[in-house]
Write an enzyme that holds these catalytic residues in place. Structure first.
Site, PDB file in Angstrom:
ATOM      1  CG  ASP A 327      -1.251  -0.407  -1.260  1.00 11.20           C
ATOM      2  OD1 ASP A 327      -0.569  -0.494  -0.051  1.00 11.20           O
ATOM      3  OD2 ASP A 327      -0.474  -0.422  -2.327  1.00 11.20           O
ATOM      4  CG  ASP A 565      -1.887   1.844  -7.015  1.00  8.32           C
ATOM      5  OD1 ASP A 565      -1.354   0.916  -6.223  1.00  8.32           O
ATOM      6  OD2 ASP A 565      -1.530   2.993  -6.629  1.00  8.32           O
ATOM      7  CG  ASP A 569      -1.753  -4.111  -5.168  1.00  6.32           C
ATOM      8  OD1 ASP A 569      -1.191  -4.495  -4.034  1.00  6.32           O
ATOM      9  OD2 ASP A 569      -1.724  -2.751  -5.563  1.00  6.32           O
TER      10      ASP A 569
END
Length: 822
Positions: A327, A565, A569
């Site tokens: 990410d 995080d 996700d």
């Protein structure tokens, strides 16, 4: 099948009995959400056993470790063999027992050491909860919660026990329980299921069911009853090898004993010792232990680097990764955000409208700080006009906006493509102009409907563009350069504008960052499958798409690691081969991942990968040493049975060879640095490395036995000569496997040679090493000289056969792919 089901039900009953808490009746209450429980109520619940203790212990107990290491199938075999040798008075041949005991003790000590280190780290990183008690907020460990506690749940929190919302409103994702990724709105009176997690919003909830009574605990018990858990390829291969050997040794041992005692008319003592020697040679007694110790040592090493392992198999998986999905926020950039600027649109009229910063300030003041974006906006826009929101909707990761409704109208704040929808092309040029600078551009505008948190339908008039940015991590370029050198492809998957993400990825030095795509344009599985192989940067990705990307990459034969995080996700982390979470992120992401970077430092990833490679490559190399002995003993046993000869070695001689050509060097090699990329399948690699040496051993010893019988050399001399031949071949294969040589490997090799010579001369009686006759010496010299070319040519032959097989397999694969495309 019925027996299996009965077994599962029996285990479930046993586990339910084991985890059935001893609880005393208490008086339930409905505390005010502002006050929570009082001290005497908390003590009453703790003493009565109504706490949130987990049903699934985080790690094995010391007792479990000792039990699992002592009471093994092979230890049982060794115990039986030892009793047989004691019965026939062959006490000298019990030399293998001290090695087995030492191996078992090493395994226990290393596992307990690793357990203690990991338990401390797990305790430090244990899930926490914000609870209201005695009218004050405090943060405590989730297992310290009691029934009827008032807990504050925010975005990113995983719900730790079944609860009922008492105040506030949240968006909840129950995908880990139901498999459905839809966000569900929970208001006062609604039930929050343990195991789900908060996507956005904030609420106060009263715990209704805790510990073993909670929904997630019941699921945990069912999962434990149905399966023992997934294993890595290496552990699966070792299990397969151990099971095959475990099945084979019993019939082979019986055949050898019957043949020696009844057909060859050897003494009972000789028949037993020959059978024991063959069985000991076939048992990979230290291989499984070696793997466990190496993994335990790696877990401790990673712990020192502030990396917490939830799953031991992830060490191997990460070492095999060839695609890394990351990410933007929290991985490439710092997990902080700042507003970089504000740009009014042509629709904002400063003459007739309140100050723009004041309007945005009112909006920001109404929202909870449930993500870093809103925190940045609240910090930057401090001015207020005094208006209060009548209704708000927290940020939705699915529809990518948040909203607030005031007396004079509604405002939305979110991603331009999702907020403006069909009007987006009208403003695209202005937005792209800011995005090209690497800014994350969000739209603030008025809405002619009252948003409800679902997909917008009314027209949104943009009033301003708010530009935000995350600082790029200083170590990011170096980290991504390492992955490029190692052949690991990086895919950047983000919910931000693809152009913005591309610019950030370029600054981080990610190769192919200019190849980006808007995930909103990928509507079919086929489009996604093609895109994940073609593009490097993906913007405007929804949580469901992240999961689809991971599945598509795995479907293309890639080994995928996923970092994350945030709560959005979690699904992708669950599906990835290896999942890595930042400790600074959400609870849900950390609990769903196999590795947690406790200092949220992505720059430690190269060392984590290297640790995985070290473990797998070294265990693979050491396993080859063990397999040489196992293949040799198996083939020599078959040779002995077919040609009606007694197995030529004694147990003490097999122990001598095993100790100094396999056991001792294998443990040193398993702990050596090794940065090589892992290729091929574990068992295939191990078998092909071991096969040439094993065949050389069989040919040399088999020929020695045949020639010895022809020239009437005594079995005792043949036994000694065979031991020395095995030592020569063992050190040759050890030298080859240890390449490239360094000081430590040279010292290990030289030390093992000296130790073997010492035992063969000074302790010769203990290991049944006798003086050889002149005929035996001549045979030994001839076959010793022959072993090197035989080993060399067999190695070349096995390598050529493998290359030929790979070529044929490759052509078949290409033909199949062509047929599928046709």
């Amino acid at each position: 099948m019925l027996e299996r089901l009965a077994g599962i039900l029996r285990r479930r009953r046993e586990e339910e009995e084991e985890y059935e808490p001893e609880r005393l009746p208490i008086r339930r209450c409905m505390p005010d959400y502002h006050m929570g429980l009082y001290e005497e109520e908390i003590i009453e619940r703790e003493e009565a056993g109504w706490t949130n203790d987990p049903v699934d212990p985080p790690s094995k107990t010391t007792r479990d470790i000792i039990h699992d290491n002592v009471f093994t199938y092979f230890n049982l075999i060794f115990a039986i063999l030892g009793l047989l040798l004691i019965m026939v008075g062959a006490f000298r041949d019990l030399t293998f027992l001290p090695v087995i005991i030492l191996n078992t003790m090493i395994g226990i000590i290393q596992e307990i050491r690793a357990k203690n280190v990991l338990d401390k780290m797990t305790m430090l990183h244990a899930p926490k909860a914000t609870v209201v008690r005695n009218g004050r907020k405090r943060v405590i460990a989730v297992e310290d919660l009691v029934i009827d506690d008032i807990v504050i749940f925010k975005a990113g929190n995983q719900i730790c026990a079944d609860a009922i919302v008492e105040h506030g409103e949240v968006q909840v994702n129950e995908s880990l329980l139901t498999g459905e990724a839809d966000e569900i709105t929970k208001k006062k009176g609604d039930i929050l299921m343990s195991g789900s997690f908060i996507v956005s919003g904030e609420c106060h909830a009263r715990l209704e069911k805790v510990g073993a009574d909670s929904y997630i605990s019941r699921l945990t018990l069912e999962a434990k009853a149905m399966k023992d858990g997934e294993q890595s390829e290496m552990i699966r291969s070792l299990d397969k090898l151990v099971k095959c050997v475990g099945i084979a040794i019993i019939p082979i041992g019986l055949i050898l004993f019957i043949q020696s005692f009844f057909l060859n008319e050897e003494s009972f003592r000789s028949s037993v010792t020959a059978m024991v020697a063959a069985v000991i040679g076939m048992v990979p007694e230290g291989l499984y232990l070696l793997s466990s110790v190496a993994l335990a040592v790696s877990a401790v090493r990673l712990a020192k680097q502030k990396v917490l392992l939830h799953d031991m198999k992830s060490i191997e998986t990460l070492a095999r990764v060839n695609v890394l999905c990351v990410d933007k926020t929290g991985t490439i950039t710092e997990n902080t955000m700042k507003v970089q600027g504000l740009r009014a649109t042509r629709h904002y009229d400063k003459e007739t409208m309140p100050p723009l910063k004041g309007i945005i300030g009112d909006f920001a003041q109404s929202m909870s700080k449930d993500n870093i974006t809103m925190e940045a906006v609240q910090t930057y826009f401090q001015k207020r006009t005094g208006r209060r929101a009548q209704k708000i909707t927290s940020f939705s990761s699915e529809f990518k906006y948040s909203s607030a409704t005031f007396e004079d109208g509604s405002y939305v704040f979110g991603a331009p493509e999702f907020v403006l929808r069909e009007d987006y092309p009208e403003y695209e040029e202005e937005i792209r102009e800011e995005a090209a600078k690497g800014y994350r551009v969000l739209v603030f505008g008025s809405c002619d409907e009252t948003p409800d948190g679902r997909e917008l339908k009314g027209k949104v008039t943009p009033l301003a563009y708010i530009m935000l940015a995350n600082p790029i991590r200083k170590e990011a370029p170096k980290t991504f350069a390492y992955f490029e050198e190692q052949g690991v492809e990086v895919k950047v998957i983000s919910g931000d504008n693809p152009l913005t993400v591309s610019e950030v990825a370029k600054k981080a030095g990610i190769t192919g960052a200019e190849n980006y795509v808007d995930a909103a344009t990928l509507t079919t599985e086929e489009e996604i499958r093609q895109a994940v192989l073609k593009y490097t940067v993906f913007g405007r990705v929804t949580p469901a798409q992240k999961r689809q990307f991971v599945k598509a990459l795995k479907g293309a034969g890639r080994t995928v690691a996923m970092t994350g995080d945030g709560v959005n996700d979690v699904l992708a982390l669950k599906d990835a081969d290896c999942s890595i979470a930042m400790a600074s992120g959400s609870d849900a992401a950390a609990q769903a991942s196999q590795l947690v970077l406790l200092e949220s430092d992505f720059s430690c990833m190269p060392s984590v990968v290297l640790e995985g490679r070290r473990v797998v490559n070294n265990i693979q190399r050491s396993a080859s040493l063990f397999l040489v002995k196992n293949i040799f003993s198996f083939l020599l046993s078959i040779f002995s049975a077919v040609f009606m000869i007694t197995y030529p070695l004694e147990p003490s001689q097999v122990s001598l060879i095993s100790m100094f050509t396999i056991g001792v060097p294998a443990f040193f090699l398993a702990l050596e640095p090794n940065k090589n990329i892992i290729k091929g399948h574990f068992l295939t690699n191990v078998f092909l490395k071991a096969l040439p040496a094993a065949l050389t051993d069989v040919l040399a010893v088999g020929a020695l036995v045949v020639f010895g019988a022809t020239f009437s050399v005594s079995p005792t001399d043949i036994s000694t000569a065979a031991t020395m031949l095995l030592a020569i071949v063992g050190f040759m294969i050890l030298y080859r496997i240890s390449q490239p040589m360094n000081r430590i490997r040279v010292a290990v090799l030289a030390g093992c040679i000296c130790a073997l010579l010492f035992c063969s001369t000074v302790l010769n009686q203990l290991f049944a090493i006798t003086d050889m006759s002149a005929e035996c010496v001549m045979l030994f010299v001839v076959f010793s000289i022959a072993t090197e070319p035989v080993l060399r040519y067999l190695t070349v032959f096995v390598g050529s056969a493998k290359s030929f097989y790979d070529k044929v397999k490759g052509k078949i694969f290409i033909g199949e792919k062509a047929g599928e495309e046709a």
